[in-house]
Design a protein around this motif. Structure first.
Motif, short mmCIF file in Angstrom:
data_model
loop_
_atom_site.label_atom_id
_atom_site.label_comp_id
_atom_site.label_asym_id
_atom_site.label_seq_id
_atom_site.Cartn_x
_atom_site.Cartn_y
_atom_site.Cartn_z
N GLY A 129 0.52 -1.55 -0.24
CA GLY A 129 0.08 -0.16 -0.45
C GLY A 129 1.14 1.12 0.14
N TYR A 130 2.38 1.25 0.23
CA TYR A 130 2.70 2.27 -0.14
C TYR A 130 3.73 2.20 -1.12
N PRO A 131 4.35 3.94 -1.19
CA PRO A 131 5.00 4.16 -2.87
C PRO A 131 6.29 3.90 -2.88
N GLU A 132 6.35 2.79 -4.51
CA GLU A 132 7.51 2.28 -4.14
C GLU A 132 8.84 2.60 -4.04
N GLU A 133 8.89 4.26 -3.81
CA GLU A 133 10.43 5.47 -3.85
C GLU A 133 10.38 4.90 -2.27
N PHE A 134 9.46 4.67 -1.44
CA PHE A 134 9.86 3.99 -0.77
C PHE A 134 9.94 3.16 0.62
N GLY A 135 10.14 2.00 -0.78
CA GLY A 135 10.44 0.77 -0.55
C GLY A 135 9.14 0.25 -0.01
N GLY A 136 7.80 0.54 -0.95
CA GLY A 136 6.45 0.24 -0.86
C GLY A 136 5.93 -0.45 -1.78
N ASN A 137 5.22 -1.48 -1.97
CA ASN A 137 4.79 -1.65 -3.32
C ASN A 137 3.39 -1.75 -3.16
N SER A 138 2.56 -2.25 -4.13
CA SER A 138 1.18 -2.15 -4.36
C SER A 138 0.11 -0.93 -4.38
#
Ligand SMILES: Cc1cc2nc3c(=O)[nH]c(=O)nc-3n(C[C@H](O)[C@H](O)[C@H](O)COP(=O)(O)OP(=O)(O)OC[C@H]3O[C@@H](n4cnc5c(N)ncnc54)[C@H](O)[C@@H]3O)c2cc1C
Length: 210
Positions: free
Chosen positions: A55-64
């Motif tokens: 649920g978190y942005p990829e730029e911060f290491g999140g996904n989906s």
């Protein structure tokens, strides 16, 4: 006709999270409930498995990001461990991190969000106070702007991950009465004057740090 909102990516994530729960959580959960805690290492393992980043942005290491069905998959599978307390504690960033990920300065986002999603740091949301829970608009903790810092006076209770968190997203009153006077501040363990109390003994959710 029945429509499935789960695609192959969701199904694969479901299988992975189920394996994670079967391997790391289910064999230990009764012991952890009795011990009123679970190892901090589980946050690292969940971070490595990509569970904390859902649920978190990829730029911060999140996904989906924005894929609510992925969050639903994770919730369903983690709860197979049979402990709401474990789920709430492991996922306390789910309520504490969104205000930081959305509204903090770029520097603060960069510093706080990635280590939480990796499971290296724990974050808690601190809204409830000894004097009231439901009536959030009437909260009493006061923060005064002193130029380069805020001076915060007040206390919080019933905070999930409240004892062992490194970061706290804290609801404080910076303005007048009512909900319009409330702001969110990031506080960190170790700040001058910041103390934590004793873990609360609860009727359930024993392994959850409250
Ligand atoms: C295990 C656990 C974990 C928690 N984790 C967190 C956390 O991470 N962060 C956090 O900030 N808080 C947390 N909380 C606090 C939780 O959000 C509060 O307990 C909740 O908001 C209720 O507040 P309260 O307990 O003060 O009850 P009160 O607000 O005093 O309510 C008591 C009763 O009065 C009723 N009531 C209240 N207002 C009204 C009204 N206007 N009209 C009619 N009935 C009313 C309520 O429905 C309830 O039955 C946690 C609580 C628990 C038990």
């Amino acid at each position: 006709m029945f429509t499935s909102y789960f695609n192959e990516t969701h199904d694969e994530a479901r299988r992975n999270i189920r394996r994670f729960v079967e391997r790391h959580i289910q064999p230990n959960i009764n012991e952890w409930e009795e011990a009123s805690t679970f190892p901090r290492e589980i946050f690292n393992l969940a971070g490595d498995a990509g569970i904390l980043g859902i649920g978190y942005p990829e730029e911060f290491g999140g996904n989906s990001e924005g894929d609510y069905f992925m969050s639903l998959v994770a919730t369903e599978e983690l709860l197979r461990a049979g402990s709401g307390g474990f789920f709430s504690s492991l996922m306390s960033h789910g309520i504490a991190l969104p205000p930081i990920a959305k509204w903090a300065s770029p520097e603060m986002k960069e510093r706080i969000v990635p280590p939480v999603l990796r499971g290296e740091k724990i974050i808690a949301l601190a809204v409830t106070e000894p004097g009231g829970g439901s009536d959030v608009a009437n909260l009493k903790t006061r923060a005064v702007d002193c130029g380069d810092h805020y001076k915060v006076s007040g206390s919080k209770t019933y905070i999930t991950s409240g004892i062992r968190a490194d970061y706290y997203t804290v609801a404080v009153r910076t303005g007048g009465d009512g909900y319009g006077g409330i702001s969110m501040l990031l506080m960190e363990k170790g700040m001058p004057g910041f103390t934590t109390g004793q873990p609360l003994k609860k009727m359930g959710w024993w392994c959850s740090d409250t």
